[in-house]
Write an enzyme that holds these catalytic residues in place. Structure first.
Site, mmCIF file in Angstrom:
data_model
loop_
_atom_site.group_PDB
_atom_site.id
_atom_site.type_symbol
_atom_site.label_atom_id
_atom_site.label_comp_id
_atom_site.label_asym_id
_atom_site.label_seq_id
_atom_site.Cartn_x
_atom_site.Cartn_y
_atom_site.Cartn_z
ATOM 1 C CG HIS A 21 -11.192 10.641 46.858
ATOM 2 N ND1 HIS A 21 -11.262 11.338 45.669
ATOM 3 C CD2 HIS A 21 -12.477 10.417 47.234
ATOM 4 C CE1 HIS A 21 -12.529 11.534 45.351
ATOM 5 N NE2 HIS A 21 -13.279 10.982 46.285
ATOM 6 N NE ARG B 135 -17.499 4.452 18.986
ATOM 7 C CZ ARG B 135 -17.561 3.433 18.122
ATOM 8 N NH1 ARG B 135 -18.735 3.096 17.609
ATOM 9 N NH2 ARG B 135 -16.478 2.780 17.775
ATOM 10 N NE ARG C 97 -19.201 18.573 38.818
ATOM 11 C CZ ARG C 97 -19.942 17.761 38.083
ATOM 12 N NH1 ARG C 97 -20.174 18.045 36.807
ATOM 13 N NH2 ARG C 97 -20.465 16.669 38.608
ATOM 14 C CG HIS D 30 -14.553 14.713 48.002
ATOM 15 N ND1 HIS D 30 -15.270 15.571 48.799
ATOM 16 C CD2 HIS D 30 -15.470 13.875 47.437
ATOM 17 C CE1 HIS D 30 -16.562 15.266 48.715
ATOM 18 N NE2 HIS D 30 -16.699 14.249 47.906
ATOM 19 C CG ASN E 189 -13.981 17.026 44.128
ATOM 20 O OD1 ASN E 189 -14.684 16.031 44.246
ATOM 21 N ND2 ASN E 189 -13.651 17.528 42.943
ATOM 22 C CD GLU F 128 -20.173 13.930 49.421
ATOM 23 O OE1 GLU F 128 -20.069 15.163 49.223
ATOM 24 O OE2 GLU F 128 -19.365 13.104 48.952
ATOM 25 C CD GLU G 31 -13.793 18.307 39.386
ATOM 26 O OE1 GLU G 31 -12.675 17.890 39.692
ATOM 27 O OE2 GLU G 31 -14.853 17.738 39.711
ATOM 28 C CE LYS H 53 -16.681 15.608 39.307
ATOM 29 N NZ LYS H 53 -15.897 15.821 40.546
ATOM 30 C CE LYS I 67 -22.637 17.302 42.119
ATOM 31 N NZ LYS I 67 -22.240 15.947 42.545
ATOM 32 C CG HIS J 53 -17.510 8.777 49.182
ATOM 33 N ND1 HIS J 53 -16.233 9.097 48.754
ATOM 34 C CD2 HIS J 53 -18.289 9.843 48.840
ATOM 35 C CE1 HIS J 53 -16.244 10.286 48.173
ATOM 36 N NE2 HIS J 53 -17.478 10.758 48.222
#
Length: 378
Positions: A270, A139, A259, A266, A263, A203, A255, A161, A245, A283
């Protein structure tokens, strides 16, 4: 736009460390940490002050491991009685449960406890999976990001992330979990293949349209130096990307609003990655093409003029990244984009630019999205 725009005057956050390396802080209260940027950082001084433990695990891949595991092991040896390592297969197609389980298996076989520190040594795939493993094992155990690709140094290693992919959608299974530190050694870019360097530049480029118009101009002027791996140019690009960032993440860690602008490109990107099969496009290649499509959409929505849309396209093309997506069919693109994490109630939400240096989130008419797809695929 639906969310508040980002000011084009994103603040300068960096300080200079005594050794001449840059330090970009991320302010998240008790989860705050620093990003170290410079040459020759795979040494003990870069990891000073991190937790000591009986065991540590370096998570890397079969490409990066032979290059840098021994160097990192020596750097962190003063902190840990035993430094273990596990090499995962290299590639986006391995960002999945079986590869993640290799990390858990190693931790369990070695009787790792809650004080065991994980070190992510590699690109975005390694960083995302190591962070997710750290979030899940017992955990939550501490971890450190040691990104070795440009894309990871300017984006995926920063902000907490973590995720793995699912055949139906990219990064759909994961957690927000912050590292203790990010160590960006620019020396590791010397061994980065040129295709990976270009993917990382995608990026970098995104930060200009969404947050800093002056940085976009700087990229246009200095692109040839970046492509030639000029050290000073790379360091500035990495530092400014991390500053932007860090500023955004500091305001919206999980997010819930702002935030999401990170993306940019993206949503389309994606869809390309999932539609082509993970690993077929890098990517950054998919994001670069996605930024062109998102700029086109922004122009059609009246948020920027056509000249600005073409300016973004020209920079992406000069970088050597794709500016036309694969012809998956508009229905397939839309199906894949509806699985995107930004979608709400099945409505696709796009990060759009307007004016230059600011961005926000909004939907778009289905017919317009189809027109964008038709105009930007081959």
């Amino acid at each position: 736009m639906a969310s508040a725009p980002v000011s084009s005057a994103a603040p300068q956050l960096s300080t200079t460390a005594p050794a001449g390396h840059s330090v970009v802080p991320i302010d998240l209260g008790e989860r705050s940490y620093d990003i170290l940027i410079g040459d020759g950082l795979l040494k003990a001084e870069s990891f000073a002050g991190l937790p000591r433990s009986a065991k540590a695990l370096i998570v890397t891949n079969t490409t990066v491991g032979p290059l840098y595991t021994a160097q990192l092991r020596a750097a962190i040896a003063p902190l840990h009685q035993q430094v273990l390592d596990v090499e995962l297969p290299d590639g986006e197609q391995y960002k999945d449960w079986p590869a993640l389980n290799q990390v858990f298996t190693k931790l369990l076989e070695e009787a790792a406890d809650r004080k065991t520190v994980l070190y992510a040594l590699g690109g975005g795939v390694v960083g995302d999976m190591t962070g997710f493993a750290a979030a899940c094992y017992m955990r939550g155990v501490p971890f450190v990001q040691v990104p070795t690709t440009l894309l990871a140094q300017v984006d995926s290693s920063v902000g907490g992330k973590t995720a793995i992919n699912h055949p139906a959608g990219k990064n759909m299974i994961g957690a927000f979990y912050q590292p203790l530190r990010v160590v960006c050694d620019i020396d590791t870019l010397d061994t980065l293949p040129q295709r990976e360097l270009l993917a990382g530049l995608a990026e970098v480029i995104k930060y200009g349209p969404i947050a800093d118009a002056e940085f976009l101009s700087w990229l246009e002027t200095n692109l040839d130096l970046l492509l030639a791996r000029d050290r000073a140019a790379l360091r500035h690009a990495i530092q400014r990307s991390c500053e932007i960032k860090a500023w955004v993440v500091g305001q919206d860690e999980k997010e819930s609003g702002l935030r999401a602008i990170l993306n940019y490109g993206h949503t389309f990107g994606h869809a390309i990655e999932a539609g082509m099969g993970y690993g077929a496009w890098l990517h950054g290649e998919a994001v670069g093409c996605g930024m062109v499509m998102a700029a086109d959409l922004s122009a059609r929505l009246g948020l920027i003029d056509e000249a600005t849309s073409q300016r973004i396209r020209a920079l992406v093309e000069r970088t050597g990244l794709p500016v036309q997506g694969p012809d998956l069919g508009a229905d397939r693109y839309i199906e894949l984009m509806q699985v995107d994490k930004k979608a709400e109630g099945g409505e696709i939400r796009f990060v759009v630019v307007g004016p230059l240096g600011q961005a926000g989130m909004r939907g778009a008419p289905d017919a317009m999205v189809r027109d964008v797809i038709a105009a930007n695929v081959r």
